[in-house]
Enzyme design. Sequence first.
Site, PDB file in Angstrom:
ATOM      1  CE  LYS A 184     -46.440  -7.067  25.711  1.00  0.00           C
ATOM      2  NZ  LYS A 184     -45.982  -8.034  24.685  1.00  0.00           N
ATOM      3  CB  ALA A 230     -47.261  -0.179  12.200  1.00  0.00           C
TER       4      ALA A 230
END
Length: 284
Positions: free
Chosen positions: A85, A147
Amino acid sequence: MAKVVNCSKSNELKSEFKLGVIGCPIKHSVSPVIHRQFSQQFNHQIDYQKYLVEPENLTSFVSTFFTNSETQNLVKGLNVTLPHKQLVIDSLERLTEEASLCQSVNTIFVDQNGKLTGDTTDGRGLLYDLEQLDFAVSGKNILVVGAGGASQSILVALLKAGASIQLLNRTQDKAEILVERFSHLGKIATFSASAFGGSLKLDGVISSISEFNGPLMSSITSCIDSQTYFYDLNYGERAESFRQFALANQCERFADGLGMLIGQAAFSYQIWTGSLPDVNSVKL
């Protein structure tokens, strides 16, 4: 070399759309099943495959997929899953505003100017599913666990929708980097149980990590109650440990990420075809 995992029966009708999903691993993906059902709603003829693409072959695969002369008359598009991604960004000519903010791409298409473009529909898929679950995020205190790339892909949407975000990560430095990057979009801070004068109560907890982390989660127990909504971006068995944690803390409001998966797929399908499918009719 990319490996094609053929998961659909051959279709005698000529395809209008050449689509697929790339990742490593990819065998587990149910995206072809979802998109095949979407296509049936509109009588579209699609060829949607899953492709095992190693990171070192990512750029060449994307280029070949979109420039292949044998499929030049078809509308083409790719979904992108882990670990690509962020990596795939260097293979593209343009990012949409949301993908640029997130620095994450899950959908690739050719825009009206012929540019290879990356977008992310993960955040839209999450918000849609939460709305279906009757959990509006505006004005809510929401903890996002993790995160990494999955977290980045949803933070922008949550902040733009008016959520106040607490970010919890195993390494504090990484969380602080995201807080600084996204602070202009809304209220976001690294998690602190003593926030708001020691009276922080979380309306929702969204896990974006691939594996449950018990010691990390133990730090939030003073901030949750029976009304806290737990949501895991994972689905099925991979979300079970997170669900058990919620139940052990008397929190029965829980959902896994299957609805988000279908929702983000629907928005990807709309980008490629111009048609937004009905997600409620999908059966897996």
